[in-house]
Enzyme design. Structure first.
Site, PDB file in Angstrom:
ATOM      1  CE  LYS A  81      45.687  41.123  44.430  1.00  0.00           C
ATOM      2  NZ  LYS A  81      44.673  42.135  44.786  1.00  0.00           N
ATOM      3  CE1 TYR A  91      42.241  42.490  39.835  1.00  0.00           C
ATOM      4  CE2 TYR A  91      44.424  43.351  39.339  1.00  0.00           C
ATOM      5  CZ  TYR A  91      43.600  42.520  40.076  1.00  0.00           C
ATOM      6  OH  TYR A  91      44.118  41.714  41.060  1.00  0.00           O
ATOM      7  NE  ARG A 128      35.792  34.225  45.414  1.00  0.00           N
ATOM      8  CZ  ARG A 128      36.258  35.441  45.124  1.00  0.00           C
ATOM      9  NH1 ARG A 128      37.297  35.599  44.323  1.00  0.00           N
ATOM     10  NH2 ARG A 128      35.685  36.506  45.624  1.00  0.00           N
ATOM     11  CG  ASN A 151      44.001  41.982  48.375  1.00  0.00           C
ATOM     12  OD1 ASN A 151      44.833  41.983  47.464  1.00  0.00           O
ATOM     13  ND2 ASN A 151      42.722  41.835  48.159  1.00  0.00           N
ATOM     14  CG  HIS A 201      43.122  38.086  41.491  1.00  0.00           C
ATOM     15  ND1 HIS A 201      41.955  38.814  41.536  1.00  0.00           N
ATOM     16  CD2 HIS A 201      42.986  37.212  40.446  1.00  0.00           C
ATOM     17  CE1 HIS A 201      41.157  38.414  40.555  1.00  0.00           C
ATOM     18  NE2 HIS A 201      41.758  37.448  39.878  1.00  0.00           N
ATOM     19  CD  GLU A 216      40.545  36.260  36.764  1.00  0.00           C
ATOM     20  OE1 GLU A 216      39.816  37.184  37.112  1.00  0.00           O
ATOM     21  OE2 GLU A 216      41.142  35.527  37.584  1.00  0.00           O
TER      22      GLU A 216
HETATM   23  P1  CMP Z   1      41.366  41.365  43.811  1.00  0.00           P
HETATM   24  O1  CMP Z   1      40.749  40.086  44.225  1.00  0.00           O
HETATM   25  O2  CMP Z   1      42.686  41.299  43.143  1.00  0.00           O
HETATM   26  O3  CMP Z   1      40.348  42.142  42.840  1.00  0.00           O
HETATM   27  C1  CMP Z   1      40.345  43.541  42.691  1.00  0.00           C
HETATM   28  C2  CMP Z   1      41.199  44.226  43.725  1.00  0.00           C
HETATM   29  O4  CMP Z   1      40.914  45.593  43.947  1.00  0.00           O
HETATM   30  C3  CMP Z   1      40.939  43.577  45.079  1.00  0.00           C
HETATM   31  O5  CMP Z   1      41.499  42.291  45.110  1.00  0.00           O
HETATM   32  C4  CMP Z   1      41.556  44.602  46.016  1.00  0.00           C
HETATM   33  O6  CMP Z   1      42.949  44.379  46.215  1.00  0.00           O
HETATM   34  C5  CMP Z   1      41.400  45.916  45.253  1.00  0.00           C
HETATM   35  N1  CMP Z   1      40.455  46.819  45.923  1.00  0.00           N
HETATM   36  C6  CMP Z   1      40.771  48.019  46.451  1.00  0.00           C
HETATM   37  N2  CMP Z   1      39.680  48.596  46.994  1.00  0.00           N
HETATM   38  C7  CMP Z   1      38.652  47.733  46.823  1.00  0.00           C
HETATM   39  C8  CMP Z   1      37.259  47.760  47.182  1.00  0.00           C
HETATM   40  N3  CMP Z   1      36.716  48.782  47.827  1.00  0.00           N
HETATM   41  N4  CMP Z   1      36.487  46.693  46.863  1.00  0.00           N
HETATM   42  C9  CMP Z   1      37.033  45.636  46.192  1.00  0.00           C
HETATM   43  N5  CMP Z   1      38.337  45.572  45.823  1.00  0.00           N
HETATM   44  C10 CMP Z   1      39.143  46.599  46.141  1.00  0.00           C
END
Ligand code: CMP
Length: 137
Positions: free
Chosen positions: A9, A49, A85, A112, A115, A126
């Protein structure tokens, strides 16, 4: 052999830790079948998303994912979805196990670092979102 999609990211790309993250994958028997750097548009991020469309964090997620370039990869290996994961750690870096990518490189649940596809079925969708068949080798 299974394939999964990974996105490094904008936060991790900005920190210049792409190579360090890719090393985690390669050191754990995940092979790079495809890789490219790109800058998502809001439309791209919203489509990718779409499953989170109704969630309260959706708008911030799209904003963050379009805030800078990302690196997208197809990782291949035995149990690639689960392995990736496991290497990533929990979505919220504060809850991520020590030694995981998110514990080591991420700041917050929004920023974070990575993904990863959550199932092999979603991985197929995806991967097709970002790569043509001929780009996978
Ligand atoms: P990702 O695995 O990319 O999938 C969706 C993204 O939404 C997740 O990582 C987080 O970076 C973001 N996100 C922000 N808030 C939340 C939340 N409360 N629960 C899950 N994903 C979140």
């Amino acid at each position: 052999m299974e394939q999964t999609l990974s996105i490094i990211k904008p936060d991790a790309v900005a920190k210049n830790v792409v190579g360090k993250i890719v090393d985690r994958f390669e050191s754990n028997n995940l092979r790079i079948a495809a890789i490219k750097k790109l800058w998502l548009t809001s439309e791209d991020a919203s489509r990718f998303y779409a499953v989170h469309e109704k969630r309260p964090f959706f708008k911030d997620l799209v904003k963050f994912m379009t805030s800078g370039p990302v690196v997208v990869l197809v990782l291949e290996g035995e149990n690639a979805v689960a392995k990736n994961r496991e290497l990533m750690g929990a979505t919220n870096p504060k809850e991520a196990e020590k030694g995981t990518i998110r514990a080591d490189f991420a700041e917050s649940i929004d920023a974070n670092a990575v993904h990863g596809s959550d199932s092999s079925e979603n991985a197929l969708t995806e991967i097709a979102f970002f790569f043509a068949k001929k780009e996978l080798a």
